[in-house]
Design a protein around this motif. Structure first.
Motif, PDB file in Angstrom:
ATOM      1  N   ARG A 144       0.836  -1.204   0.000  1.00 13.46           N
ATOM      2  CA  ARG A 144       0.000   0.000   0.000  1.00 13.46           C
ATOM      3  C   ARG A 144       0.873   1.256   0.000  1.00 13.46           C
ATOM      4  O   ARG A 144       0.564   2.241  -0.672  1.00 13.46           O
ATOM      5  N   ALA A 145       1.991   1.224   0.723  1.00 13.37           N
ATOM      6  CA  ALA A 145       2.921   2.366   0.705  1.00 13.37           C
ATOM      7  C   ALA A 145       3.436   2.605  -0.712  1.00 13.37           C
ATOM      8  O   ALA A 145       3.504   3.755  -1.170  1.00 13.37           O
TER       9      ALA A 145
ATOM     10  N   GLU B  73       2.864  11.474   2.362  1.00 14.33           N
ATOM     11  CA  GLU B  73       2.642  11.342   3.803  1.00 14.33           C
ATOM     12  C   GLU B  73       1.982  10.014   4.140  1.00 14.33           C
ATOM     13  O   GLU B  73       2.348   9.365   5.123  1.00 14.33           O
ATOM     14  N   ASN B  74       1.014   9.593   3.334  1.00 11.48           N
ATOM     15  CA  ASN B  74       0.375   8.294   3.550  1.00 11.48           C
ATOM     16  C   ASN B  74       1.382   7.162   3.362  1.00 11.48           C
ATOM     17  O   ASN B  74       1.384   6.186   4.115  1.00 11.48           O
ATOM     18  N   ALA B  75       2.234   7.287   2.347  1.00  6.59           N
ATOM     19  CA  ALA B  75       3.253   6.262   2.104  1.00  6.59           C
ATOM     20  C   ALA B  75       4.198   6.168   3.290  1.00  6.59           C
ATOM     21  O   ALA B  75       4.507   5.055   3.760  1.00  6.59           O
TER      22      ALA B  75
ATOM     23  N   ASP C 115       2.533   4.382   6.212  1.00  6.66           N
ATOM     24  CA  ASP C 115       2.451   2.929   6.014  1.00  6.66           C
ATOM     25  C   ASP C 115       3.818   2.266   6.185  1.00  6.66           C
ATOM     26  O   ASP C 115       3.922   1.170   6.749  1.00  6.66           O
ATOM     27  N   LEU C 116       4.857   2.925   5.701  1.00  4.49           N
ATOM     28  CA  LEU C 116       6.205   2.368   5.868  1.00  4.49           C
ATOM     29  C   LEU C 116       6.580   2.304   7.343  1.00  4.49           C
ATOM     30  O   LEU C 116       7.129   1.295   7.807  1.00  4.49           O
ATOM     31  N   ARG C 117       6.269   3.363   8.093  1.00  3.63           N
ATOM     32  CA  ARG C 117       6.550   3.351   9.535  1.00  3.63           C
ATOM     33  C   ARG C 117       5.803   2.212  10.216  1.00  3.63           C
ATOM     34  O   ARG C 117       6.357   1.514  11.069  1.00  3.63           O
TER      35      ARG C 117
ATOM     36  N   ARG D 268      12.209  -4.277   3.039  1.00  3.34           N
ATOM     37  CA  ARG D 268      11.919  -3.496   1.837  1.00  3.34           C
ATOM     38  C   ARG D 268      11.337  -2.136   2.233  1.00  3.34           C
ATOM     39  O   ARG D 268      11.661  -1.109   1.626  1.00  3.34           O
ATOM     40  N   ALA D 269      10.501  -2.119   3.277  1.00  2.00           N
ATOM     41  CA  ALA D 269       9.944  -0.858   3.780  1.00  2.00           C
ATOM     42  C   ALA D 269      11.074   0.052   4.263  1.00  2.00           C
ATOM     43  O   ALA D 269      11.049   1.267   4.021  1.00  2.00           O
TER      44      ALA D 269
END
Length: 199
Positions: free
Chosen positions: A140-141, A151-153, A156-158, A174-175
């Motif tokens: 999703r990120a 900001e949403n990405a 999601d990564l965090r 990978r994140a």
């Protein structure tokens, strides 16, 4: 019908699944490029992999064997046969709407097909079903990155990284790479920003 000799990528992927201990899988290709299957290999899957059976018919014949469908869909995805992968993962989602991994996989296919809105819909459903799915958070990120929703990405990564404090998950790693890359881009952008007027 497609010539099976033109389809070695799917066959190779399916064969590698067997080497990883996942069944069913293709055992080998003979010198003429024809697929050689182990005994008991599902006939419908064999025909679908070779392009001898329409995928809609394969889904109907195999609806009680979702893992078999998922294996073939993943092989199509790995072979970059994305429309075939999309069709199978979409069918799996319809057959098993409460299975997060199928929605995540369909979201990944949509993303590779450059349909981020469709990807986002499937990934939201995957996370609604399983909010501990690191892979779904990372996919999703990536979707948010394509949509330029930075900001949403980042959020999601965090979240994905927080789910893997031991750094054991390939998806969370990978994140971490995505997050590092985003940080580098932001720093590079700040370094190139024009000086404010009057300075």
């Amino acid at each position: 019908m497609d010539d099976p000799k033109n389809r070695p990528d799917v066959q190779r992927v399916l064969r590698s699944e067997r080497l990883k201990g996942r069944e069913p899988a293709i055992s080998s290709l003979n010198p003429a490029g024809r697929v050689v299957f182990p005994a008991g290999y599902p006939e419908a899957m064999r025909r679908a992999a070779r392009g001898e059976m329409p995928l809609g018919d394969y889904l109907a014949a195999s609806k009680d064997h979702p893992q078999e469908i998922a294996t073939l869909a993943a092989a199509f995805y790995a072979a970059n046969r994305l429309e075939e992968a999309r069709l199978l993962f979409d069918g799996l989602c319809r057959l098993n709407d409460d299975e997060a991994r199928y929605h995540n996989a369909l979201g990944a296919v949509w993303l590779r097909l450059q349909k981020p809105e469709e990807a986002l819909s499937e990934l939201n459903r995957a996370l609604q079903l399983d909010d501990a799915s690191i892979e779904a958070w990372v996919t999703r990120a990536a979707t948010y990155l394509v949509m330029q929703h930075f900001e949403n990405a980042a959020a999601d990564l965090r979240h994905a990284i927080a789910l893997d404090p031991g750094k054991n998950s390939p998806a969370a790693n990978r994140a971490r790479q995505f997050a590092w890359g985003m940080q580098q881009l932001c720093q590079a952008g700040q370094n190139r920003a024009p000086a404010p007027p009057g300075h």
